[in-house]
Write a protein that holds these residues in place. Structure first.
Motif, PDB file in Angstrom:
ATOM      1  N   HIS A 133       0.836  -1.194   0.000  1.00 42.42           N
ATOM      2  CA  HIS A 133       0.000   0.000   0.000  1.00 42.42           C
ATOM      3  C   HIS A 133       0.878   1.255   0.000  1.00 42.42           C
ATOM      4  O   HIS A 133       1.955   1.275   0.596  1.00 42.42           O
ATOM      5  CB  HIS A 133      -0.915   0.025   1.227  1.00 42.42           C
ATOM      6  CG  HIS A 133      -1.675  -1.239   1.434  1.00 42.42           C
ATOM      7  ND1 HIS A 133      -2.707  -1.636   0.619  1.00 42.42           N
ATOM      8  CD2 HIS A 133      -1.534  -2.217   2.376  1.00 42.42           C
ATOM      9  CE1 HIS A 133      -3.186  -2.785   1.049  1.00 42.42           C
ATOM     10  NE2 HIS A 133      -2.483  -3.162   2.110  1.00 42.42           N
ATOM     11  N   GLU A 134       0.402   2.266  -0.672  1.00 40.82           N
ATOM     12  CA  GLU A 134       1.052   3.572  -0.653  1.00 40.82           C
ATOM     13  C   GLU A 134       0.088   4.581  -0.027  1.00 40.82           C
ATOM     14  O   GLU A 134      -1.012   4.808  -0.550  1.00 40.82           O
ATOM     15  CB  GLU A 134       1.436   4.032  -2.062  1.00 40.82           C
ATOM     16  CG  GLU A 134       2.100   5.401  -2.069  1.00 40.82           C
ATOM     17  CD  GLU A 134       2.391   5.914  -3.459  1.00 40.82           C
ATOM     18  OE1 GLU A 134       3.083   6.937  -3.579  1.00 40.82           O
ATOM     19  OE2 GLU A 134       1.911   5.298  -4.435  1.00 40.82           O
ATOM     20  N   LEU A 186       4.211   7.196   2.054  1.00 41.85           N
ATOM     21  CA  LEU A 186       4.699   6.108   2.896  1.00 41.85           C
ATOM     22  C   LEU A 186       4.249   4.779   2.299  1.00 41.85           C
ATOM     23  O   LEU A 186       3.104   4.660   1.840  1.00 41.85           O
ATOM     24  CB  LEU A 186       4.144   6.238   4.321  1.00 41.85           C
ATOM     25  CG  LEU A 186       4.586   7.467   5.130  1.00 41.85           C
ATOM     26  CD1 LEU A 186       3.771   7.565   6.414  1.00 41.85           C
ATOM     27  CD2 LEU A 186       6.074   7.405   5.444  1.00 41.85           C
ATOM     28  N   ASN A 187       5.123   3.789   2.292  1.00 45.52           N
ATOM     29  CA  ASN A 187       4.784   2.454   1.794  1.00 45.52           C
ATOM     30  C   ASN A 187       4.708   1.475   2.959  1.00 45.52           C
ATOM     31  O   ASN A 187       5.545   1.511   3.862  1.00 45.52           O
ATOM     32  CB  ASN A 187       5.827   1.980   0.785  1.00 45.52           C
ATOM     33  CG  ASN A 187       5.836   2.818  -0.478  1.00 45.52           C
ATOM     34  OD1 ASN A 187       4.786   3.203  -0.978  1.00 45.52           O
ATOM     35  ND2 ASN A 187       7.012   3.106  -1.005  1.00 45.52           N
ATOM     36  N   ARG A 195      -3.576   3.788  -1.935  1.00 48.39           N
ATOM     37  CA  ARG A 195      -3.795   2.902  -3.074  1.00 48.39           C
ATOM     38  C   ARG A 195      -2.968   1.633  -2.869  1.00 48.39           C
ATOM     39  O   ARG A 195      -2.089   1.588  -1.995  1.00 48.39           O
ATOM     40  CB  ARG A 195      -3.419   3.583  -4.391  1.00 48.39           C
ATOM     41  CG  ARG A 195      -1.953   3.973  -4.516  1.00 48.39           C
ATOM     42  CD  ARG A 195      -1.679   4.595  -5.872  1.00 48.39           C
ATOM     43  NE  ARG A 195      -0.268   4.964  -6.021  1.00 48.39           N
ATOM     44  CZ  ARG A 195       0.283   5.374  -7.158  1.00 48.39           C
ATOM     45  NH1 ARG A 195      -0.479   5.486  -8.255  1.00 48.39           N
ATOM     46  NH2 ARG A 195       1.560   5.693  -7.216  1.00 48.39           N
ATOM     47  N   SER A 196      -3.240   0.609  -3.678  1.00 49.35           N
ATOM     48  CA  SER A 196      -2.617  -0.699  -3.464  1.00 49.35           C
ATOM     49  C   SER A 196      -2.100  -1.289  -4.777  1.00 49.35           C
ATOM     50  O   SER A 196      -2.591  -0.946  -5.862  1.00 49.35           O
ATOM     51  CB  SER A 196      -3.631  -1.671  -2.841  1.00 49.35           C
ATOM     52  OG  SER A 196      -4.194  -1.143  -1.660  1.00 49.35           O
ATOM     53  N   ILE A 197      -1.123  -2.196  -4.641  1.00 49.83           N
ATOM     54  CA  ILE A 197      -0.570  -2.913  -5.783  1.00 49.83           C
ATOM     55  C   ILE A 197      -0.258  -4.335  -5.323  1.00 49.83           C
ATOM     56  O   ILE A 197       0.053  -4.543  -4.139  1.00 49.83           O
ATOM     57  CB  ILE A 197       0.707  -2.209  -6.307  1.00 49.83           C
ATOM     58  CG1 ILE A 197       1.099  -2.726  -7.691  1.00 49.83           C
ATOM     59  CG2 ILE A 197       1.865  -2.350  -5.326  1.00 49.83           C
ATOM     60  CD1 ILE A 197       2.219  -1.915  -8.347  1.00 49.83           C
ATOM     61  N   PRO A 198      -0.376  -5.334  -6.200  1.00 46.92           N
ATOM     62  CA  PRO A 198      -0.040  -6.698  -5.769  1.00 46.92           C
ATOM     63  C   PRO A 198       1.409  -6.803  -5.297  1.00 46.92           C
ATOM     64  O   PRO A 198       2.313  -6.234  -5.910  1.00 46.92           O
ATOM     65  CB  PRO A 198      -0.268  -7.540  -7.031  1.00 46.92           C
ATOM     66  CG  PRO A 198      -1.223  -6.752  -7.855  1.00 46.92           C
ATOM     67  CD  PRO A 198      -0.890  -5.310  -7.590  1.00 46.92           C
TER      68      PRO A 198
END
Length: 259
Positions: A165-166, A181-182, A206-209
């Motif tokens: 997540h960012e 922040l990640n 937001r999110s990324i796999p």
């Protein structure tokens, strides 16, 4: 004059032939003799509706005339060889349970059963997660920080459970001054001393796999949440250190009692 007239006639005939091969028929449709290349992009979203998966494709050029164009996917499908996309305005999509999630598929743009351009894609490598939601910020006076929490539908999914997540936040009056922040969890603490007092902040996520078997793209941003930091007063400055001392004494007492 006879020779000149014959030459003009032949030239006019050749122009008609060339025009007929230029890619357009007389009725305004595309001719099979010449077809443009139609670059496109796709992303998948797994388990969007129970066990159904969603595959979405769009042309890279938003102004392309897609009236007679279709999308088709073949390969790495269950029980069928190919599937045709549905169309909604300028977006093409399929919602189905028939993706094997193993191996590559061929996705093609078609015009009247003729393949114009194709790409080989793996559904599990073009995953775009659903956007996070329900973002909340709670001020913890004793800890002098802000607890940020949010939710994601992927916590309940069988596939694509691991996400990165960012979190982005900014002081509302500073439009382009975002801090990022990640993290891999769905909560974090923002220290009060790193934020301006008596200020309104905007925060979103937001999110990324998480790169593993599933890969892909960033999700859309969550809806923004706004919060205000407390005003710093002399009482705050006095109570802050006192509360810290009390917590430390209490922790020491608790440890001594356990001994």
């Amino acid at each position: 004059m006879m020779i000149l007239g014959t030459s003009f006639g032949m030239a006019f005939y050749l122009l008609q032939v060339v025009s007929g091969e230029s890619g357009y028929a007389q009725n305004g449709d595309f001719d099979d003799a010449e077809l443009d290349d139609y670059p496109f992009s796709c992303y998948s979203q797994l388990e969007v509706d129970g066990s159904q998966h969603l595959l979405t494709c769009t042309f890279d050029d938003p102004d392309v005339n897609s009236t007679n164009l279709e999308f088709e996917i073949c390969g790495a499908l269950l029980d069928v060889k190919c599937l045709t996309f549905n169309k909604l305005q300028e977006m093409y999509f399929i919602k189905t349970k028939k993706f094997l999630l193993i191996g590559n598929s061929e996705i093609c743009v078609k015009l009247k059963e003729k393949k114009i351009t194709c790409k080989e894609m793996n559904i599990v490598k073009i995953v775009k997660p659903e956007a996070p939601f329900d973002i909340r910020v709670i001020y913890r006076e004793g800890a002098n920080d802000f607890l940020v929490t949010f939710n994601t539908s992927h916590l309940q999914k069988k596939y694509v459970k691991e996400l990165l997540h960012e979190v982005a936040y900014r002081q509302e009056k500073h439009e382009n001054d975002w801090m990022h922040l990640n993290l891999s969890s769905t909560k974090l603490a923002l220290l009060q001393r790193k934020l301006q007092p008596d200020a309104i902040y905007e925060i979103k996520v937001r999110s990324i796999p998480k790169p593993d078997y599933f890969e892909g793209f960033w999700s859309e941003w969550s809806p923004s949440f706004h919060f205000r930091t407390p005003e710093i007063t002399e009482l705050n400055l006095l109570c802050g250190p006192i509360s810290l001392i009390i917590r430390r004494l209490w922790n020491n007492c608790a440890r001594n009692q356990k001994k």
